[in-house]
Design an enzyme around this catalytic site. Structure first.
Site: not given
Ligand SMILES: Cc1cc2nc3c(=O)[nH]c(=O)nc-3n(C[C@H](O)[C@H](O)[C@H](O)COP(=O)(O)OP(=O)(O)OC[C@H]3O[C@@H](n4cnc5c(N)ncnc54)[C@H](O)[C@@H]3O)c2cc1C
Length: 473
Positions: A272, A275, A303, A338, A356, A379
């Site tokens: 993650e 990602w 749209w 997420n 979107w 998105w």
């Molecule tokens: C539509 C959409 C919009 C999103 N917008 C953002 C946003 O503005 N900022 C953001 O940080 N994340 C975003 N994410 C990714 C993800 O949802 C969040 O990073 C995550 O929910 C943060 O919670 P956590 O720190 O507990 O994540 P954890 O699951 O603990 O993951 C650890 C870290 O990994 C990174 N990470 C995890 N998943 C993703 C992912 N899919 N893409 C990129 N980085 C990821 C983040 O930095 C996160 O803090 C988005 C996902 C979607 C589907």
């Protein structure tokens, strides 16, 4: 005039494990001006809202307190960064300025301007590439091109992963003439409860997560009602903790975990973090994604963009409990799970047939962790317009998503109190309750809680037709 170095804090608001700050301490013989610049262009952007600004303001206060513990202080300046920094260099005799590179296109344009202004005036910019775990220009295909699909990117990223040892807080001596108290920004406040912005709290969160919950992350991350994820995103967004520190902890947890499912929890969490790097390199190499679909054909989608539907989605009043709970989680906490982000993004684009970019902008306005690269990536993934995206024909059914990821409805009930007494059997489709039951549980659909604003099956068919129209046969 004493020699010193300026460290320009941006998305690296921490003292420990900060290579650019350590460089500043080294070049300035420990005399460092710790600078943050309030750039009105960013603050006034329609993509910024009070939640993220309030968290940033709070972090500036805790960063100042952490600097004070080192005998230093934070200088907050206002204006155009190139002018502000040059004036400070002249005033304090700074021969160098350090900062952490930011791969976003607008940040790069700004930084190039600042760097050339400084160089033209005999000041050396020192830039460190550490916003991502592996620098965005480093993970390339054999042909030297950027990856657009995550799995091969991740394979190569893992091979390149060399995380340097953690850096301690460097010595930071005060610089004469820097006020001991900053001029704090006058930003709008928020009503959402903000996370504690101290660096020690971020480190504690990481330590607790990687010693316990990481082992069940693989499954736990999808359970909406549980705190199965790290909750570190606001800290990573502002660099209150370094992504390298997170990666180190993930790798250590992987080594310690029993060689079963627990180990895969740490592996998945590391991926993650990859990602996060992946989407930053996408924005770096393909800056058009900030405004357009990664795949240009999807810019031609017609749209529906129904304003009333958009308002209902923002307010969490679509009549689909899982969507409404998620949107209310966002408005009441400035954060969203997420899985919920994926569900509401799919719903906005493929059920409400709304561009979107509307949702992406709304998220940026609301999210404390709002990050252009990750948000855009998320998105475009959900809308099917992006790199390595969810295919356009895969459309989440909001009812079955709710049943799978919130089986007992605990998440829905937490955020949608109108549904508190609805039996589990109906919690994700309350419109199916017999009228007598609706009365019994004080939840008349269409009165106490909205009826679904659209019919999922009808909208799904419309979405498929809409996407097919712009795709080549
Ligand atoms: C539509 C959409 C919009 C999103 N917008 C953002 C946003 O503005 N900022 C953001 O940080 N994340 C975003 N994410 C990714 C993800 O949802 C969040 O990073 C995550 O929910 C943060 O919670 P956590 O720190 O507990 O994540 P954890 O699951 O603990 O993951 C650890 C870290 O990994 C990174 N990470 C995890 N998943 C993703 C992912 N899919 N893409 C990129 N980085 C990821 C983040 O930095 C996160 O803090 C988005 C996902 C979607 C589907």
């Amino acid at each position: 005039m004493s020699t010193c170095t300026i460290h320009w804090f941006r998305r690296d608001l921490r003292l420990a494990d900060n290579p650019a700050l350590t460089m500043a301490s080294h070049h300035g013989k420990h005399r460092v001006i710790a600078l943050f610049i309030v750039d009105d262009q960013l603050v006034d952007s329609p993509r910024v809202g009070p939640n993220r600004l309030a968290f940033l303001a709070d972090r500036l206060r805790t960063l100042h307190a952490e600097l004070q513990q080192q005998g230093s202080s934070l200088l907050i300046a206002y204006g155009d960064p190139a002018e502000v920094i040059l004036q400070l260099c002249k005033k304090h005799g700074a021969a160098g300025v350090t900062w952490q590179a930011d791969p976003a296109p607008w940040a790069r344009r700004r930084d190039e301007r600042v760097a050339s202004t400084l160089q033209n005036n005999g000041v050396t910019p020192y830039i460190h590439d550490s916003q991502t775990i592996v620098p965005v220009t480093q993970v390339l295909t054999d042909k030297g091109t950027p990856y657009t699909v995550f799995t091969p990117y991740y394979r190569n990223w893992s091979r390149q992963l060399r995380i340097p040892a953690a850096l301690p807080v460097p010595p930071l001596l005060p610089v004469a003439g820097i006020p001991s108290q900053p001029t704090w920004p006058n930003w709008p406040t928020t009503t959402v409860p903000l996370p504690d912005s101290r660096a020690a709290t971020a480190q504690q969160l990481l330590a607790t997560f990687t010693s316990q919950r990481i082992n069940t992350y693989d499954d736990g991350r999808n359970v909406l009602a549980q705190a199965g994820t790290s909750g570190l995103s606001p800290y990573l967004r502002f660099g209150i903790i370094s992504p390298q520190e997170c990666a180190r902890a993930a790798i250590a947890a992987q080594r310690l975990a029993p060689p079963t499912a627990a180990r895969s929890g740490a592996e998945v969490w590391l991926s993650e973090l990859a990602w996060r790097d992946f989407y930053q390199q996408i924005l770096y190499h393909f800056p058009h994604v900030a405004n357009y679909a990664f795949r240009p054909m999807y810019d031609d989608i017609a749209w529906d963009n129904n304003q009333n539907y958009f308002a209902a989605w923002c307010a969490g009043r679509t009549g689909y409990p899982i969507v409404d709970a998620a949107m209310r989680q966002l408005s009441s906490t400035g954060w969203m799970h997420n899985r919920a982000r994926m569900i509401v993004a799919s719903f906005l684009t493929k059920d409400l047939l709304i561009d979107w970019r509307w949702g992406e902008r709304y998220f940026m306005q609301q999210l404390i962790d709002g990050d252009s690269a990750a948000n855009n990536g998320g998105w475009q993934w959900s809308a099917g317009t992006g790199t390595d995206a969810q295919p356009y024909f895969r459309i989440f059914n909001p009812t079955s998503q709710g049943e799978t990821f919130d089986p007992d409805g605990a998440y829905v009930k937490r955020y949608v109190p109108e549904l508190a007494n609805v039996p589990t059997k109906y919690i994700h489709a309350p419109w199916l309750m017999p009228p007598v039951l609706m009365r019994e549980v004080h939840c008349l659909i269409g009165h106490d809680y909205p009826a679904p604003i659209v019919d999922h099956a009808t909208q799904r068919a419309k979405a498929l037709a809409m996407y097919k129209l712009v795709r080549p046969e």
